[in-house]
Motif scaffolding. Structure first.
Motif, mmCIF file in Angstrom:
data_model
loop_
_atom_site.group_PDB
_atom_site.id
_atom_site.type_symbol
_atom_site.label_atom_id
_atom_site.label_comp_id
_atom_site.label_asym_id
_atom_site.label_seq_id
_atom_site.Cartn_x
_atom_site.Cartn_y
_atom_site.Cartn_z
ATOM 1 N N ILE A 77 0.639 -1.037 -0.024
ATOM 2 C CA ILE A 77 -0.062 0.037 0.007
ATOM 3 C C ILE A 77 0.983 1.438 0.136
ATOM 4 N N LYS A 78 1.001 1.740 -1.219
ATOM 5 C CA LYS A 78 1.087 3.253 -1.032
ATOM 6 C C LYS A 78 1.023 3.995 -0.404
ATOM 7 N N LYS A 79 0.927 5.033 0.323
ATOM 8 C CA LYS A 79 0.889 6.371 1.107
ATOM 9 C C LYS A 79 1.138 7.417 0.700
ATOM 10 N N ASP A 80 0.536 7.833 0.826
ATOM 11 C CA ASP A 80 0.370 9.771 -0.259
ATOM 12 C C ASP A 80 -0.569 9.964 0.210
ATOM 13 N N VAL A 81 0.251 11.696 1.410
ATOM 14 C CA VAL A 81 -0.375 12.803 1.812
ATOM 15 C C VAL A 81 -1.387 13.355 1.210
ATOM 16 N N ARG A 82 -0.999 13.341 -0.211
ATOM 17 C CA ARG A 82 -2.047 14.122 -1.370
ATOM 18 C C ARG A 82 -3.151 13.690 -1.151
ATOM 19 N N LEU A 83 -3.676 12.407 -0.630
ATOM 20 C CA LEU A 83 -4.696 10.971 -0.612
ATOM 21 C C LEU A 83 -5.232 12.341 0.494
ATOM 22 N N ARG A 84 -5.577 12.521 1.028
ATOM 23 C CA ARG A 84 -5.867 12.804 2.406
ATOM 24 C C ARG A 84 -7.288 14.191 1.910
ATOM 25 N N GLU A 85 -8.389 13.828 3.074
ATOM 26 C CA GLU A 85 -9.012 14.979 2.773
ATOM 27 C C GLU A 85 -8.746 15.950 2.974
ATOM 28 N N TRP A 86 -10.277 16.455 3.247
ATOM 29 C CA TRP A 86 -8.776 18.616 3.690
ATOM 30 C C TRP A 86 -9.037 18.661 5.193
ATOM 31 N N CYS A 87 -7.942 19.376 5.509
ATOM 32 C CA CYS A 87 -8.155 19.733 6.726
ATOM 33 C C CYS A 87 -9.086 20.985 7.167
ATOM 34 N N LEU A 88 -9.928 20.874 8.081
ATOM 35 C CA LEU A 88 -10.926 21.489 8.188
ATOM 36 C C LEU A 88 -10.638 22.720 9.787
ATOM 37 N N GLY A 89 -9.779 22.581 10.083
ATOM 38 C CA GLY A 89 -9.131 23.429 11.240
ATOM 39 C C GLY A 89 -9.847 23.507 12.682
ATOM 40 N N SER A 90 -10.670 24.336 13.200
ATOM 41 C CA SER A 90 -10.550 24.117 13.989
ATOM 42 C C SER A 90 -12.195 23.153 14.421
ATOM 43 N N MET A 91 -12.743 23.457 12.676
ATOM 44 C CA MET A 91 -14.024 22.413 13.484
ATOM 45 C C MET A 91 -14.139 21.021 12.501
ATOM 46 N N GLU A 92 -12.525 20.900 12.850
ATOM 47 C CA GLU A 92 -11.955 19.067 13.009
ATOM 48 C C GLU A 92 -13.176 18.141 14.675
ATOM 49 N N ALA A 93 -13.734 17.277 14.094
ATOM 50 C CA ALA A 93 -13.911 16.111 14.987
ATOM 51 C C ALA A 93 -15.164 17.388 15.751
ATOM 52 N N GLU A 94 -15.886 18.484 14.965
ATOM 53 C CA GLU A 94 -16.950 19.080 15.587
ATOM 54 C C GLU A 94 -18.089 18.097 15.093
ATOM 55 N N ASN A 95 -19.014 17.919 15.895
ATOM 56 C CA ASN A 95 -20.825 17.834 15.075
ATOM 57 C C ASN A 95 -21.166 18.438 13.973
#
Length: 154
Positions: A77-95
């Motif tokens: 499995i070739k792991k690539d950071v460019r395939l991440r979902e976008w960073c939501l900043g302070s909204m990460e893990a928000e309801n």
């Protein structure tokens, strides 16, 4: 002929808790593990030459389970950071309800989820503007990850 099989990760703990997740990572739930195994069984007989996943736990676990169920555990499995979902900043893990309320408020209200999907540049701008962490990504960084991290995508 080259064929691509694109698979979303299985259900995660944050998904089951109705939380937004971009860079916030969480492991697959038992249901998510089963989803990945089911996909692996459905893809039985497909000869994978390469497997690519983001470097997030949920994506790697999904790929591993698909390969295991498919009988192709040896495929790297070739792991690539460019395939991440976008960073939501302070909204990460928000309801998700709070996320939707905040985003629609920042955008001037009253938009449905379907309408929001048509306004991704606006959402990224709003998240970036209201982010308290300094980590939310601009739409330019999401659309062209090579432009933001110096890596070329061919």
């Amino acid at each position: 002929m080259v064929r691509f099989y694109i698979v979303r990760h299985g259900q995660t703990l944050l998904n089951s808790l109705d939380r937004a997740q971009g860079w916030a990572d969480s492991p697959l739930t038992e249901a998510g593990r089963q989803m990945a195994a089911d996909i692996g069984h459905k893809l039985k007989g497909i000869g994978f030459d390469a497997v690519y996943a983001s470097d997030m736990l949920r994506a790697v676990q999904t790929a591993e389970l698909i390969l295991e169920a498919n009988g192709k555990e040896g495929v790297p499995i070739k792991k690539d950071v460019r395939l991440r979902e976008w960073c939501l900043g302070s909204m990460e893990a928000e309801n998700n309800a709070v996320f939707m309320r905040n985003v629609t408020g920042w955008l001037g209200g009253g938009t449905s989820f379907a309408e929001l999907n048509q306004r991704l540049p606006d959402i990224a701008a709003a998240l970036y503007e209201h982010d308290a962490t300094g980590m939310a990504e601009t739409f330019q960084a999401i659309k062209y990850p090579a432009a933001s991290n110096g890596v070329s995508i061919l």
